[in-house]
Design an enzyme around this catalytic site. Structure first.
Site, mmCIF file in Angstrom:
data_model
loop_
_atom_site.group_PDB
_atom_site.id
_atom_site.type_symbol
_atom_site.label_atom_id
_atom_site.label_comp_id
_atom_site.label_asym_id
_atom_site.label_seq_id
_atom_site.Cartn_x
_atom_site.Cartn_y
_atom_site.Cartn_z
ATOM 1 N N HIS A 1 41.671 5.055 -30.127
ATOM 2 C CA HIS A 1 40.716 6.078 -29.683
ATOM 3 C C HIS A 1 39.441 5.381 -29.197
ATOM 4 O O HIS A 1 38.935 4.460 -29.829
ATOM 5 C CB HIS A 1 40.413 7.032 -30.837
ATOM 6 C CG HIS A 1 39.226 7.881 -30.596
ATOM 7 N ND1 HIS A 1 39.047 8.590 -29.428
ATOM 8 C CD2 HIS A 1 38.124 8.125 -31.361
ATOM 9 C CE1 HIS A 1 37.904 9.240 -29.492
ATOM 10 N NE2 HIS A 1 37.316 8.969 -30.642
ATOM 11 N N ASN B 1 33.453 8.910 -24.827
ATOM 12 C CA ASN B 1 34.336 9.296 -25.933
ATOM 13 C C ASN B 1 34.839 10.707 -25.678
ATOM 14 O O ASN B 1 34.087 11.668 -25.796
ATOM 15 C CB ASN B 1 33.550 9.210 -27.247
ATOM 16 C CG ASN B 1 34.361 9.644 -28.463
ATOM 17 O OD1 ASN B 1 35.356 10.368 -28.341
ATOM 18 N ND2 ASN B 1 33.929 9.234 -29.631
ATOM 19 N N CYS C 1 39.739 13.621 -32.975
ATOM 20 C CA CYS C 1 40.047 12.495 -32.090
ATOM 21 C C CYS C 1 41.424 11.885 -32.372
ATOM 22 O O CYS C 1 41.910 11.056 -31.602
ATOM 23 C CB CYS C 1 38.967 11.432 -32.192
ATOM 24 S SG CYS C 1 37.316 12.091 -31.929
HETATM 25 O O1 UT7 Z 1 34.968 9.830 -32.089
HETATM 26 C C1 UT7 Z 1 34.768 10.195 -33.407
HETATM 27 C C2 UT7 Z 1 34.538 9.011 -34.259
HETATM 28 N N1 UT7 Z 1 33.180 8.565 -34.084
HETATM 29 C C3 UT7 Z 1 32.875 7.295 -34.192
HETATM 30 O O2 UT7 Z 1 33.721 6.489 -34.422
HETATM 31 C C4 UT7 Z 1 31.399 6.925 -34.062
HETATM 32 C C5 UT7 Z 1 31.080 5.753 -34.967
HETATM 33 N N2 UT7 Z 1 29.676 5.354 -34.909
HETATM 34 C C6 UT7 Z 1 29.126 4.768 -33.827
HETATM 35 O O3 UT7 Z 1 29.786 4.560 -32.832
HETATM 36 C C7 UT7 Z 1 27.699 4.272 -33.944
HETATM 37 O O4 UT7 Z 1 27.272 4.380 -35.279
HETATM 38 C C8 UT7 Z 1 26.726 5.049 -33.016
HETATM 39 C C9 UT7 Z 1 27.022 4.699 -31.583
HETATM 40 C C10 UT7 Z 1 26.841 6.530 -33.275
HETATM 41 C C11 UT7 Z 1 25.277 4.589 -33.312
HETATM 42 O O5 UT7 Z 1 25.170 3.179 -33.184
HETATM 43 P P1 UT7 Z 1 24.525 2.312 -34.351
HETATM 44 O O6 UT7 Z 1 24.591 0.923 -33.907
HETATM 45 O O7 UT7 Z 1 25.227 2.660 -35.651
HETATM 46 O O8 UT7 Z 1 23.024 2.823 -34.343
HETATM 47 P P2 UT7 Z 1 22.181 3.439 -35.532
HETATM 48 O O9 UT7 Z 1 22.546 4.871 -35.739
HETATM 49 O O10 UT7 Z 1 22.199 2.522 -36.709
HETATM 50 O O11 UT7 Z 1 20.723 3.382 -34.909
HETATM 51 C C12 UT7 Z 1 20.053 2.117 -34.702
HETATM 52 C C13 UT7 Z 1 18.717 2.401 -34.070
HETATM 53 C C14 UT7 Z 1 17.917 3.486 -34.776
HETATM 54 O O12 UT7 Z 1 16.545 3.142 -34.664
HETATM 55 P P3 UT7 Z 1 15.747 2.459 -35.896
HETATM 56 O O13 UT7 Z 1 15.852 3.439 -37.024
HETATM 57 O O14 UT7 Z 1 16.486 1.183 -36.155
HETATM 58 O O15 UT7 Z 1 14.390 2.265 -35.339
HETATM 59 C C15 UT7 Z 1 18.178 4.714 -33.972
HETATM 60 O O16 UT7 Z 1 17.144 5.671 -34.074
HETATM 61 O O17 UT7 Z 1 18.897 2.880 -32.731
HETATM 62 C C16 UT7 Z 1 18.250 4.154 -32.575
HETATM 63 N N3 UT7 Z 1 19.029 4.963 -31.654
HETATM 64 C C17 UT7 Z 1 18.925 4.861 -30.320
HETATM 65 N N4 UT7 Z 1 18.130 4.119 -29.547
HETATM 66 C C18 UT7 Z 1 18.256 4.257 -28.216
HETATM 67 C C19 UT7 Z 1 19.992 5.875 -31.964
HETATM 68 N N5 UT7 Z 1 20.491 6.388 -30.824
HETATM 69 C C20 UT7 Z 1 19.833 5.785 -29.805
HETATM 70 C C21 UT7 Z 1 19.926 5.894 -28.416
HETATM 71 N N6 UT7 Z 1 19.120 5.115 -27.660
HETATM 72 N N7 UT7 Z 1 20.786 6.737 -27.807
#
Ligand code: UT7
Length: 322
Positions: free
Chosen positions: A248, A278, A119
């Site tokens: 980005h 993204n 990226c």
């Molecule tokens: O471009 C390359 C660089 N990449 C980045 O910069 C990405 C950086 N990271 C992120 O943008 C975020 O971490 C994500 C968007 C990938 C994820 O968001 P988050 O707020 O960190 O969510 P999380 O992984 O902590 O998940 C929170 C909860 C989990 O459920 P529990 O364990 O709290 O019950 C996940 O299972 O949300 C759940 N979850 C979802 N729920 C609904 C994960 N994905 C989804 C989804 N829909 N699509």
């Protein structure tokens, strides 16, 4: 032996962007994976994204964006002697995309290479292009960021399929008009942290993108603002002089968190992720080309670019908006 005569400074002459026709909404994704519009909008900031057609390639998208940038630059294909395509999703390791992109745009026998800094790829490629112009190894350079991430996504994995998308953005880089003019592309501040290489990766050629989202999120929201500020310092530009900040487009919460730390409340912040998703190396030139089209950032003003992602790699530079 002697060195090629270079130019005083490089500048961006024009941008161009391309998005595939197919719009995929959050509701559409919610029909196949356990997710919903509210979660995606609030946690990532995406409302919809564009996905390429099955036969649409990275090179096709690069040609579309590159052709627009070239047309807007006022240069002819014969003026371009280097083509760099930043991509981490090429169709195949060989041949590279850049040589065929050049051929399809009518650019005859340029230097042509693909660059993978994920990226951060566009900012790396822009830095290489500026250096090539300054040192005289190229007169004018076409720089493209193009990605078909949809072909590297597990469409049953809700943690990644809601984020990544397809598209392309391009810039034409050439020398400043008058050697006495200040450069239009500031010094790059780039680097990497290979200790975090396992946070975003594709394990093998039959696999899909795996991302430890929270770890990348923590790194992005803590490490990147100082890197962006260092790019301003290297360019001798105060954050308060910036008209725009184009990081980005990884996650709207990351974009906003970094923007808050910049001390540039007057700068328009790119939020292209809302309708583009993204698109990795394409996200910065795509976002900026759309901001220019909408008249959100004036020609001649200063904009800060910040690319970051898998590697982990990052690169930032201040540019003058064409
Ligand atoms: O471009 C390359 C660089 N990449 C980045 O910069 C990405 C950086 N990271 C992120 O943008 C975020 O971490 C994500 C968007 C990938 C994820 O968001 P988050 O707020 O960190 O969510 P999380 O992984 O902590 O998940 C929170 C909860 C989990 O459920 P529990 O364990 O709290 O019950 C996940 O299972 O949300 C759940 N979850 C979802 N729920 C609904 C994960 N994905 C989804 C989804 N829909 N699509």
């Amino acid at each position: 032996m002697r060195l090629t005569e270079g130019q005083a400074g490089a500048r961006i002459l024009a941008f161009g962007g391309y998005q595939p026709a197919r719009v995929v909404t959050n509701d559409e994704l919610a029909q196949t994976v356990d997710t919903n519009d509210e979660w995606i909008r609030s946690r990532v900031g995406i409302a919809s994204r564009r996905i390429a057609g099955p036969d649409e390639t990275v090179a096709d998208m690069a040609v579309a964006a590159g052709g627009k940038a070239l047309a807007a630059s006022g240069l002819s294909p014969a003026d371009i002697d280097l083509v760099i395509v930043a991509t981490c999703t090429p169709e195949a390791p060989i041949p590279n995309a850049s040589a065929s992109v050049a051929k399809r745009l009518g650019i005859v026998a340029p230097g042509a290479y693909d660059l993978n800094a994920a990226c951060a790829g566009f900012c790396y490629a822009l830095a290489n292009a500026a250096d090539a112009v300054r040192t005289g190894t190229a007169r004018n350079v076409l720089v493209v960021g193009a990605e078909k991430l949809s072909q590297w996504i597990d469409w049953t994995d809700r943690s990644t399929c809601i984020i990544f998308a397809d598209g392309a953005g391009a810039a034409v880089v050439g020398p400043v008009e008058d050697p006495a003019d200040p450069p239009g592309i500031g010094p790059v501040h780039w680097g990497s942290d290979g200790g975090l290489a396992d946070k975003i990766y594709i394990p093998n050629r039959d696999a899909f993108i795996i991302q430890e989202g929270q770890a990348v999120f923590r790194w992005a929201t803590s490490a990147l603002a100082p890197i962006a500020l260092e790019a301003c310092a290297k360019a001798g530009v105060e954050p308060t002089e910036l008209a725009a900040f184009i990081p980005h487009q990884a996650n709207l919460r990351i974009v906003e968190a970094i923007a808050r730390k910049l001390g540039a409340p007057q700068a328009t912040v790119a939020e292209d992720i809302v309708t583009a998703g993204n698109t990795s190396s394409a996200s910065i030139p795509l976002a900026l080309s759309r901001m220019i089209e909408r008249g959100e950032v004036a020609s001649g003003s200063k904009a800060l670019l910040l690319g970051f992602g898998a590697g982990l790699c990052y690169a930032a530079q201040v540019i003058t908006v064409p």
